[in-house]
Each structure stands twice: as C-alpha cells, then as structure tokens.
Design a protein around this motif. Structure first.
Motif, PDB file in Angstrom:
ATOM      1  N   UNK F  69       0.785  -1.231   0.000  1.00 14.31           N
ATOM      2  CA  UNK F  69       0.000   0.000   0.000  1.00 14.31           C
ATOM      3  C   UNK F  69       0.814   1.276   0.000  1.00 14.31           C
ATOM      4  N   UNK F  70       2.110   1.183  -0.299  1.00 15.20           N
ATOM      5  CA  UNK F  70       2.933   2.388  -0.395  1.00 15.20           C
ATOM      6  C   UNK F  70       2.941   2.834  -1.843  1.00 15.20           C
ATOM      7  N   UNK F  71       2.344   3.996  -2.083  1.00  8.86           N
ATOM      8  CA  UNK F  71       2.187   4.415  -3.478  1.00  8.86           C
ATOM      9  C   UNK F  71       3.465   5.027  -4.053  1.00  8.86           C
ATOM     10  N   UNK F  72       4.172   5.758  -3.218  1.00 12.89           N
ATOM     11  CA  UNK F  72       5.348   6.488  -3.682  1.00 12.89           C
ATOM     12  C   UNK F  72       6.515   5.512  -3.855  1.00 12.89           C
ATOM     13  N   UNK F  73       6.684   4.986  -5.055  1.00 16.86           N
ATOM     14  CA  UNK F  73       7.665   3.922  -5.272  1.00 16.86           C
ATOM     15  C   UNK F  73       9.090   4.385  -4.956  1.00 16.86           C
ATOM     16  N   UNK F  74       9.362   5.670  -5.116  1.00 15.62           N
ATOM     17  CA  UNK F  74      10.716   6.175  -4.885  1.00 15.62           C
ATOM     18  C   UNK F  74      10.802   6.969  -3.584  1.00 15.62           C
ATOM     19  N   UNK F  75      10.074   6.510  -2.575  1.00 17.29           N
ATOM     20  CA  UNK F  75      10.104   7.204  -1.280  1.00 17.29           C
ATOM     21  C   UNK F  75      11.534   7.358  -0.780  1.00 17.29           C
ATOM     22  N   UNK F  76      12.404   6.445  -1.160  1.00 18.70           N
ATOM     23  CA  UNK F  76      13.777   6.515  -0.658  1.00 18.70           C
ATOM     24  C   UNK F  76      14.527   7.727  -1.194  1.00 18.70           C
ATOM     25  N   UNK F  77      13.954   8.458  -2.118  1.00 13.63           N
ATOM     26  CA  UNK F  77      14.581   9.711  -2.574  1.00 13.63           C
ATOM     27  C   UNK F  77      13.818  10.941  -2.104  1.00 13.63           C
ATOM     28  N   UNK F  78      12.578  10.745  -1.647  1.00 12.39           N
ATOM     29  CA  UNK F  78      11.724  11.898  -1.345  1.00 12.39           C
ATOM     30  C   UNK F  78      11.304  12.035   0.110  1.00 12.39           C
ATOM     31  N   UNK F  79      11.573  11.023   0.894  1.00 15.14           N
ATOM     32  CA  UNK F  79      11.133  11.041   2.285  1.00 15.14           C
ATOM     33  C   UNK F  79      12.316  10.800   3.210  1.00 15.14           C
ATOM     34  N   UNK F  80      12.386  11.550   4.281  1.00 12.40           N
ATOM     35  CA  UNK F  80      13.268  11.184   5.390  1.00 12.40           C
ATOM     36  C   UNK F  80      12.445  10.382   6.384  1.00 12.40           C
ATOM     37  N   UNK F  81      13.041   9.356   6.930  1.00 10.13           N
ATOM     38  CA  UNK F  81      12.366   8.533   7.934  1.00 10.13           C
ATOM     39  C   UNK F  81      13.181   8.583   9.224  1.00 10.13           C
TER      40      UNK F  81
END
Ligand SMILES: [Ca+2]
Ligand SMILES: [Ca+2]
Ligand SMILES: [Ca+2]
Ligand SMILES: [Ca+2]
Ligand SMILES: [Ca+2]
Ligand SMILES: [Ca+2]
Ligand SMILES: [Ca+2]
Ligand SMILES: [Ca+2]
Ligand SMILES: [Ca+2]
Ligand SMILES: [Ca+2]
Ligand SMILES: [Ca+2]
Ligand SMILES: [Ca+2]
Lengths: 190, 190, 190, 190, 190, 190
Positions: F69-81
């Motif tokens: 259910x994670x839509x943003x496939x490239x979250x690893x470039x756009x999100x800090x966790x």
C-alpha cells in the motif's frame, strides 16, 4: 542427514558454506537490487575481510558483467545493491564467501535463478581467480547434514577432499574450479 | 625450486616480493580500471603504510602518466581503479610494494602487458625515486622457490645481494634501479 | 662528513631537518600539484601536529601566494596538492617542518626551483611568523654529516647555535629568520 | 616584568590568556579569512571543548555580525576561515578563549584592527553572554610578566581579582564584562 | 533561596533542570537559527543520548511545527540551527532535556518568547509523548535555590513529588504533562 | 496482569517484544516520515545489530513496498524517515525487532494504522523471511503483564511456546509466521 534438497532456482538467494566453532554449516547470502545511485550495502555483522571480499566481487562483476548476462553496463551508477547475511546477530568474516557473493550479485542484476540444491565456497580475486579456503572437511559435512548433495570447491582445495569421511563423500558431487567462469556454468538456470 | 616461469605478459597482474614471518614469497597485485569518477579502492587487508604507498603511486602516475603510454590525461576524473592483494585474509603492510603498485596502475590504464616471469620490490616516492627496502635476502630466496629468475631491486639495496646464498643468486638476474623510469624499461611488453 | 652538496635547484623537493632517537638528519619533503579540486593529500606516516602544520602552511600560501609568484589566485579550487615525506614507513610528527612545507607548496605552485644544498627548520604560523623549534644542535650536526653547509633557523633559536661543536659550526652558514618573507629570499632560484 | 607593550593594532591577531601547568601566559589566536565556501578550520592541537567554543563564537558572529561591522551577511557561504593557535605542538583546551576567538573572527571579517597591548579571557555563549572562567590570578600575573597592562575579564570573575598580588594589580587596568557588546567597545580600532 | 525570578520572556533561551553529582541545578539551553541548509549543530560537551534527544526533538518539530506557529514548513532545508548548553566544559548527557530542547527549537523558529521564571524536565519522543525522568527531588530543590517557583514535570513522575521537602514544595507550582501539547500551553508568550 | 488493551489503531507506533536482564517487556517503535532526501535516522541508543536490522527492513520495504500500500515507489529519494525507540537512555540491540521495524516503516509510508493491542517479535531478512529469535517465554510473560493478549512469533519458535506457564498462555492468542506477508495480514487496519 537432512532431507535432500530439490533442484529449484531462486533469484538473489545463494548457499555458501561456513565453518564455525560448532562445525560446518550453510551460510545463505541474500541480495536485492533497487533503482539507486550505486550504493553497495552489506549487513549481517560482517568483519572487514568479508566486506572487502564483497567489494572485490562487486568490482569483478562491474568489469565482466556483460559476460554473465547483465545488460545494464553502468549498473554501478543506477542500482543500489544490498547484500544481507542472515542470521543478523551472528558475526561472520573471512574471504571464503567470495564466489557465493559474486553469484548473488550476478543473479540480482541479470535476473537469472540460482540452484538451491548446491552450495559453494571459495575466495574470489578481482580478475576472477578462485583461491583455496579453509575448513573444507567441516563445511562439506555440514552441507551434507542439511541435505546438500553437490558442492563447488576451489581446485586448490582438491586434496582436502580425502579427509572427508566416505559415508559423506560417497553421497556428494564435487566440482573443482579455478576461476569464476567455471562457477557460472554450474549454478545458473539455463 | 618451483618450475621456472615462462616469459608471458598480462595486463593488471604484477608480481611483488613480500617478506613474512615464514620467509619470503611473491605477492601478486591485481588491478582493474572501470569507467567511474576517480575513486581508488584498495582491498586485501592493507595497513596504513601500504595504503599511503598506493596513494603515492597513484599521484606519481597522475603526474607522469603520459610518459608511460596513458593517453587519458584526466583518468583521475573518469576512471575508478581497484587494486586487490590476494589472499584477502592475510594482513599486508609496508612501503615495499611501491613499484609493483605503480606498475599495476600503469598497466591497467595504458593496456600494456607486464612480464609474469619477473618480480620486483622497492619503495616509490611521488617524484619517482626508488628507495631501499628490507628483507632482500628472504624475498629473493622466496621468489626463486616459485620459479622467478629475474628481479628488480632498489639500487640502494645492491650491497644486500651478497647475503643471498650462491646456489640461488647464480640462477638470478638482478636489475638495480634508482627511479621508476628504469623499472618501466624492464617490465612492459614492447 | 658527507660530500658537500652542489648549489642546484629542484621544483617540489625541499630539505628539512629532523631530530630522531638516533640523532639529527635531513627530512626531504616532496610535492606534486595536479589539475584537481583543491584536495591537500599528505602521506608518509604523519602525526596530527605535522598534518596541522601542513594545513597552516597551505592557508598561509592561499592568503599570501601572489607575493611569492603564484599566479593562480584560486589554486585551492583548481589544483590538487600531494605532499609526501619519504621514507613512508617512518613515523614523523611535530611542527618543525613548517617552513619546509611552506617552501614546497610555493615551489610546486609557482614552478620556482629550490636550493638543494641548503636545509631548514622552523614552525610556521598562518600569519607567516617563524617560531622556535627543538633539537637545533642535533639537526645541524646531522645536516653537516650529509654535506649541507647552509641552514635556515628561527631567530628565536639563535642562542642554541652556541651548543654546536665548533668543528661543525665553522663549516656552516647560519641564516636566522623571523618570518617567511626572509625564508623566501634565501631559497628560491632567481 | 616584560617590556610594556605599545598600543598598536593588528587585524586577525588577538591576545588571550591561558593557564598552564607552569603558570599563566598569553595565548595568541591568529585568523585568516579567504574566498571559499564557509569552512571553519581550527589548528593548534585543540581539545574538543575549545573546538566547540570556536563553533559557538562562529555562530554568534553569524547571528550578530552586522552589529560589528561585518558587511557580508552571508560570509558563512563565501569565506573560509582558518584560526590557528601557536605553538602548534602544545595541546590547548577549555572554553576560556571564547571572547578571544570571537574577536579574531570579527577582526578578519570586518578588517578592523585589534589592540595588541590588551589581553582577554572569558567563555562565550551563542547569545553573547560572557561566563566566568578559571585561573584568573595566574593568567593576570602571566600577562603582566609579558608586558600587558590591561585585561578584559568576565564580570562573574570580579571577586577573583582580590587574589592577585598588589604589585601586579596596581599596574593593571581591569575591564569586567557581562556580554560581548562590552568587549567590542574595548578592543577594536575606531 | 535565590531571588524569585520575574515573569519575563526571551526567544531562544529555555531553563531545563539538571541533576549532577553535587545536586540539582538549572541547565540553560540556548538556540540560534540562521539562514542555511538544514544543519543541526549541538555544542556544550554533550553525550550521545543527549545528542539523540536533540535529534528526536528536531524531528518532532519538523513533523508538527505548524501546530506551534512555525510558518516555514521546510525550515529543515533553509535554516541552520545551533543549540548550545553552557557551561561548555561541563559534560552533559541523558534524555531529560527533551522538552527543554523542543521548546528552544520552537522558540527560535517561531520567534515566540519563552517564560524565564519557569523550568522544565522530561524525555520527548518523536510522537510528542513526555516520559518519566530521574532526579525529580534534587532537580526541584535546585530550581528553588535559584529562584524558580514553577516547574513542568512528566505526569509519569507525579508520585516523585512527595519526596520533595515541604519547605520547598509549598513555594512551588507543579505542572504535570503527558505530551508536548501541554508544555506548549504553559511556556510561550501569548 | 495489566489492563487488557483495546483494539485501537495508530499510525507509526508499533509494539515489539524485548527481553532484558529483568525479564520481558514491550518495546515500542515510533516512526515519522517527512519530506526529505531519503535519510534513515535511528535513535534510542541502538547497537549495531539493531541498526543493521533497521537497514534490512528498510531495503525490504523499498523492494516490496507497493505490495503493502505504499504508493510512492521512490520514497527513498523523497522522504526522510526517523525511527525512535523510547526510552532513549536504555541501550537496545539484537535482530528481534525486525518485523516490528518493518511494520513501522510500512505504516508511516502508507498511512495505515497498526493494532495497538498486539505485539510482535521476529528477525526479518531482505527477502521477507521471518527467522527465530530468543527469549520467547520471557517476552510473552512480559507482554501479558502489560495487557497484551495477542502476539506474532516466528514459526521457527513454535516449540518454545510450551515453556510459557499455562496461566499466561491460556489468555494468549499466538500467531506463527514464516514471512512478512503473514505479518501484514494480521497487523494493519483494513
Ligand atoms: Ca532461507
Ligand atoms: Ca591461504
Ligand atoms: Ca594468480
Ligand atoms: Ca629505510
Ligand atoms: Ca631524494
Ligand atoms: Ca616551544
Ligand atoms: Ca606573535
Ligand atoms: Ca564554571
Ligand atoms: Ca543566562
Ligand atoms: Ca526510565
Ligand atoms: Ca506510548
Ligand atoms: Ca539464531
């Protein structure tokens, strides 16, 4: 002895052979490649020799990848690779997973499946030579115990096979290799 | 004594001489160059002096590379270089692989083959001087044992040759050098 | 005593004076500058005080370089500099190579040759002051032994010269300096 | 007692007060600013507390610089700053050079000269408070010995002045400050 | 007991409570924000737990900042933040400054003043929970001694208040909080 | 036994099981994701095995996120966790929070709530396998004490359940899992 393993294929999962205080065993290497920028991540409580061994395998694949079905010649700029060695809390070290790591990297970058009923051990160099490693007897006994019936060993270790008890070695198929090209012919799905 | 080696040439594989607790031996340096961004990687459990020695060799080649057949004057921005010293688990240190490393770098960047029947030892400086190193006697005996019949040594070590037993030295051709230009004339395929 | 050195000039090679457990000696600094991005590399098993001293020298040259014939005012963005202190395996530390390092950097960036028959010692500050250092007696005796007949010393060390045996000091020309401008007048080819 | 210093001004050279095993002394801070990218370099064998103190001073000047005559509001992106604490081999630590470092940074960025006949000690905070420091008696005696006749001290240390021998304190002018604004009024050339 | 503090407000200065070998005391946190690129600097000889605590507070403010009057939603890309904990030479560690640090960050990014007559202690989590901390008795006695008459404590520590001597607790106003939202209502200038 | 927890859901808060010197307990993992550049921050005094475990979980989610259910496939470039493990001062280590961390990352990136009345333990691999962990008996007793009535355990640990006292196990629902897909079906809000 463990149940004999079936000849199945998986991408990114390769059986190595490890030699621990309590005897030989198999050591699985798991790999994933993802769109990225060329980062090589290594987890599983690895010592420095093992990290360097992974770096050597990575360079060998960069230099020779197209021979092994990797189309993206510049994967080192476009893919992140993560190699993990379960179980995470167990320290691991040494150069003997060299050909196992090399096989994992080729598998995840080419998408080719790797035989799961076979295990391997051998140091790799950046030119693709396969060098002798220690603990051959213990490793083969350990592999036999978990159902492995075919192994890949360095040609330099051929003489060590005589030390393996015959009730184990009679079940086993041994492949002796001098360089990675010979490994490649044995492990990948056609 | 080992079987005498034939005069063959390889790119990126050079025989050094090492001096260990159990006597002298050859120490192979392997190099690969790849499209990249100027990264110099070093593997093989190297100590800090040996890493610095590789850095010195790299600078010397950057400054003088065109004298040695390297066309790409700015390789340090376009090529990644990986130098590996098998066997990976054996710690190695000291400055005495300086000219061996220099030769490996020039070979992989120029594509020129290096004589495999010859081994060498000597510290390199960034101006290309070749300085004295230790363990000459043990190193030459070790090289002889594996079939080497010609070595390159620093001119500053010329007097150490008298300590080598005559049954070894009578088989050997010795080349004494003061700077890297003299090494270059001896090792590369014409 | 060593053969007296001739008055010759080299770019990027400067004689310092070092003080070791076994007496004084000369300590050569070698420098190379290459097209690059402003990286300052230091090799030769240097301790932290010596690395900081090189950083101080580099800043002094950045701030005052045009006074010393360096035309490229922004060399710190366009040149990589590598300073090496042979022999690579010998640990070196302390601030006393300050003016030697400064001279090496100016030489490689301006292309001006440096006198090889002269040696020097003195701490440098970022404003160009030359401060006192230790071991003057041992250093001068060591320099004399290898054929040096002229030295540059900090003015703050002038009184230490009386401790040097007269059979050495009678051969020597001493230059005492308070700041780097005075060093510059003595060492470079006109 | 040292020769009394004259009231002269220098840019980028500021007298601090240090307290060492062998008594108090002055501790010169030297600064240079150069076109660059906002790097703050610190040399002179500094401990972590002193490095943090320099970072605090730098932030204070970034936040308040225009109050002190620094026109380039974004110097932290356009200037490299190097602060050096001679003598390079002597370890230095502690927060008490805070106002001295602050003064050096303001001097090199504004071009304003600093009084050389005056010395100072005091911890700085990022809001510009001046906090108490140790060793006031020893520091003032040491300053007097080298010809200093005026000092700046934290207001929180005012009571420590009674411990200074009267033959020293009778020669001295003491300035007690609570915040950096008060330091600024005392040290810069008008 | 110290002189009772007046109800005044400052931006970027917040009173925490610390528990040291010699009893409780207040621990001031000072913050400055500057145009920059999202760097979080921490000075004051902080241990790793305290550094992580500051990182947790920073993330909490990034995630919830607009609830607290911070208009610049992407401050983490446009502002550098420096938090300093005087006195610089005193080592500090532990998670108990969590809500103090959170308040300092919100104050400097929103420009809102913080009550100076009030002190606080409590661990913060990235979801804004306030967790129990140690040393409540000593901290409150220490705050009382320097003139503080109102404190914020974690609700989980409510039972620890019974250990405080009544001659201190009778003067004190205690606020018990479960999450940061409750802190915010108590400390900022309206 | 603690009050039985209600079946409620939260985003970014997941209950793990920990095994400490003083018995088993729950170990909450808290996560926040923010617009950023792909940085993974970890706080809470974590040891290296636990940090690597978080890295493994992160890679697994990068490779398989769209299944969860994670839509943003490239979250690893756009999100800090940022993942935090309260209490911040308590050291934590080991691979057993693997599935808890995986669940936290999926929750914050997909926005899906996680059951708060359930706790879990199990090592994760980058291919999503769930491996055996230690301390099952102590962990389940600890969870029961704080009101947990349902747990997720590795299938490899099924035999360890017989060691749990029946007065605890009779209250408990046990879920045994071989891979993360089975965890996902149990923990998220539909
Ligand atoms: Ca498996
Ligand atoms: Ca071996
Ligand atoms: Ca070989
Ligand atoms: Ca030597
Ligand atoms: Ca020389
Ligand atoms: Ca001195
Ligand atoms: Ca001076
Ligand atoms: Ca103090
Ligand atoms: Ca204050
Ligand atoms: Ca606690
Ligand atoms: Ca909670
Ligand atoms: Ca296990």
């Amino acid at each position: 002895p463990g149940k004999m393993r079936e000849k199945e294929y998986k991408v990114g999962v390769v059986n190595g052979l490890a030699w621990t205080a309590v005897g030989g065993t198999t050591l699985e290497v798991q790999g994933v490649s993802m769109p990225g920028k060329g980062k090589l991540s290594l987890t599983g409580t690895l010592g420095n020799v093992m990290k360097e061994s992974a770096h050597v395998a990575y360079t060998f694949v960069r230099a020779k990848g197209q021979d092994f079905g990797i189309e993206e010649a510049d994967f080192n700029e476009k893919k992140d690779i993560h190699l993990h060695f379960p179980e995470g809390a167990t320290p691991k070290d040494g150069p003997s997973a060299g050909i196992t790591i090399t096989t994992t990297i080729i598998s995840i970058l080419s998408g080719r499946g790797v035989r799961q009923d076979l295990a391997m051990t051998g140091e790799i160099t950046i030119t693709g030579e396969v060098l002798a490693v220690g603990g051959i007897k213990e490793k083969v006994i350990g592999a036999h115990r978990v159902g492995i019936r075919e192994v890949i060993l360095p040609a330099e270790n051929e003489s060590d096979v005589s030390e393996i008890p015959s009730e184990v070695s009679k079940d086993m198929k041994f492949n002796f290799v001098k360089n990675y090209e010979e490994v490649e012919k044995l492990v990948f799905e056609k």
